[in-house]
Design a protein around this motif. Sequence first.
Motif, PDB file in Angstrom:
ATOM      1  N   ILE A  82     -28.675 -14.740 -23.900  1.00  0.00           N
ATOM      2  CA  ILE A  82     -27.342 -15.232 -23.481  1.00  0.00           C
ATOM      3  C   ILE A  82     -26.341 -14.084 -23.327  1.00  0.00           C
ATOM      4  N   THR A  83     -26.809 -12.849 -23.458  1.00  0.00           N
ATOM      5  CA  THR A  83     -25.892 -11.753 -23.108  1.00  0.00           C
ATOM      6  C   THR A  83     -25.668 -11.755 -21.590  1.00  0.00           C
ATOM      7  N   PRO A  85     -24.798 -14.710 -19.133  1.00  0.00           N
ATOM      8  CA  PRO A  85     -24.390 -16.106 -19.318  1.00  0.00           C
ATOM      9  C   PRO A  85     -25.414 -17.118 -18.789  1.00  0.00           C
ATOM     10  N   LYS A  86     -25.643 -18.179 -19.565  1.00  0.00           N
ATOM     11  CA  LYS A  86     -26.567 -19.273 -19.194  1.00  0.00           C
ATOM     12  C   LYS A  86     -25.773 -20.587 -19.266  1.00  0.00           C
ATOM     13  N   PRO A  87     -24.932 -20.839 -18.314  1.00  0.00           N
ATOM     14  CA  PRO A  87     -24.076 -22.036 -18.411  1.00  0.00           C
ATOM     15  C   PRO A  87     -24.851 -23.346 -18.331  1.00  0.00           C
TER      16      PRO A  87
END
Lengths: 379, 379
Positions: A82-83, A85-87
């Motif tokens: 998640i460094t 972004p995984k929206p």
Amino acid sequence: MSNKQAVLKLISKRWISTVQRADFKLNSEALHSNATVFSMIQPTGCFHLGNYLGATRVWTDLCELKQPGQELIFGVADLHAITVPKPDGEMFRKFRHEAVASILAVGVDPEKASVIYQSAIPQHSELHWLLSTLASMGLLNRMTQWKSKSNIKQSTNGDYLVNDSDVGKVRLGLFSYPVLQAADILLYKSTHVPVGDDQSQHLELTRHLAEKFNKMYKKNFFPKPVTMLAQTKKVLSLSTPEKKMSKSDPNHDSVIFLNDEPKAIQKKIRKALTDSISDRFYYDPVERPGVSNLINIVSGIQRKSIEDVVEDVSRFNNYRDFKDYVSEVIIEELKGPRTEFEKYINEPTYLHSVVESGMRKAREKAAKNLADIHKIMGF
Amino acid sequence: MSNKQAVLKLISKRWISTVQRADFKLNSEALHSNATVFSMIQPTGCFHLGNYLGATRVWTDLCELKQPGQELIFGVADLHAITVPKPDGEMFRKFRHEAVASILAVGVDPEKASVIYQSAIPQHSELHWLLSTLASMGLLNRMTQWKSKSNIKQSTNGDYLVNDSDVGKVRLGLFSYPVLQAADILLYKSTHVPVGDDQSQHLELTRHLAEKFNKMYKKNFFPKPVTMLAQTKKVLSLSTPEKKMSKSDPNHDSVIFLNDEPKAIQKKIRKALTDSISDRFYYDPVERPGVSNLINIVSGIQRKSIEDVVEDVSRFNNYRDFKDYVSEVIIEELKGPRTEFEKYINEPTYLHSVVESGMRKAREKAAKNLADIHKIMGF
């Protein structure tokens, strides 16, 4: 010793270098009898050839070689993931399951190795905070990975041209990523860490933090883990062989996935970018990156030196035959993993049980080691 | 309404400002009926007057006002504390116990508030990592606290003169401190956070991260916590009244501790740095920092405005009488807490039981909220 095995130079105990270049096929002397091997891979869905040759195939070798006193912990680095972004939470959850299915599909034996999700073991994040109070900003600033991942421009000699506004946009997690990696590794008192070349600098940082903790608290608590660099060079994108093969590449023809059908593999190899020399095939990564990438892939799969593979392909005098040979080698290698992947991805309960049992064991060690660390620090 | 209470301006729901200046004595309208109040203090051993007036006395007021639907969580910020190295684990453990003894000694009721150790609830560190993937380096770079704690020089207008080598020496934990603080607060979906003025910027960051998470995942998950600034201005060092009163000050005469004997308090106040105007005592923090600091302390203790205190001390025409008056006010106020502190510090089992029961409750909420966060994110 079977023909797949190659003897590693005898490593005298005192001169164990902190960096080993694993041979194509590990052998039992690569690890001492109570080694703890730790490695993780980011959950980008089903593995591709780069994940397989660059990381997880070594895990399978290690399972085959495992001795009773040794411990193997292989994980899905979903906190690292998640460094970037995984929206879409659902998509991310699917990627995590596919990563576990891929780990089992490439032959990692859950009886011999603990397969874990990083996010399900709180001690990773806890040790990350503790180590972040030791890690200096200057040291982290010298790491290259957060710069390459933030698309910070490089000068011709490869130095990164970092200015304040670039750094400002970078997210703290990407900058402190190597400290979480150090926590992952040190949490289990790991002695050996198989990684790709691009992670080598982070292993240096890990050893530095281990030393700094031991010195500050006058305890020989953390071992300094050895970096085990995979023999196979970085597997590159089929369409732009200057870049790593990567799932995030918009052009999916540049990536060969574990679950690609044979037809798709053949089509992608045929479309792979090469060059105008169409009657001779030799290894020259600067002048012929595309051809060299294909040769490197065959070398990794067949566990043969580049020279041997160049020897083998010297019989080809046209791209069709050369590329079809490469496709056959890949299709044959991925036959097993593809079938296994399809099986596992449709057995979510089994996947869940594998990870639960792996985590039970890993949690025990993580909880014990963190309790010891807390005791030393005064918590 | 008792004479100790002052009516707070009625706050219309829609226009709740994100920053409230608490009155000397909170009253029941300061918090809505299902408010969750969260606050922590660093374990620097027994509290001093600055800790008491600037932070923990508000906690006691909140306990007295607590309504059934409200939740109070007060903690020992021992993970924050190691951003300044604590190589002596035993000393650090002692400081942590003394901090809990001080919390109870100032009157925080463990039946009404959960008293916790930050380090004993893993979800704080876990949420810190998750939020660090949202926090930009630029935003953290604008925070002032890590600069003041790293003794980075300031220009005459107060701007920090930050150069690369200064930043290089700073430890990651000190730089990312406000993100852990945001995690502490948001973990419990806190609605109100009593802090000193110097933490105001960190509460802004907390609201920013709450908003960023809610927006990225399209969920109204985190409330935006209101900053409750203590009425008492910063309590300064008795010997160098330009600086905050602080335990780390090598000159212990500059600090009044909760467990100081009356004689010691009187001696420290008599030695407190003042100025040459020895027959009139008024509040002028720029010209008369020493005298103004003493007046501010009396104002905080007596919950009176500065003006009222200046009125009261106008009858003195010499330092001895003025300073003895200040000593009496402090001695009287700390009589109870000192006795209680001595009692609690000799009852480690009781202290342990208080924190265990506080943590059981807090852990439940922390575990539930983190599970919800994980679900949203795809873990």
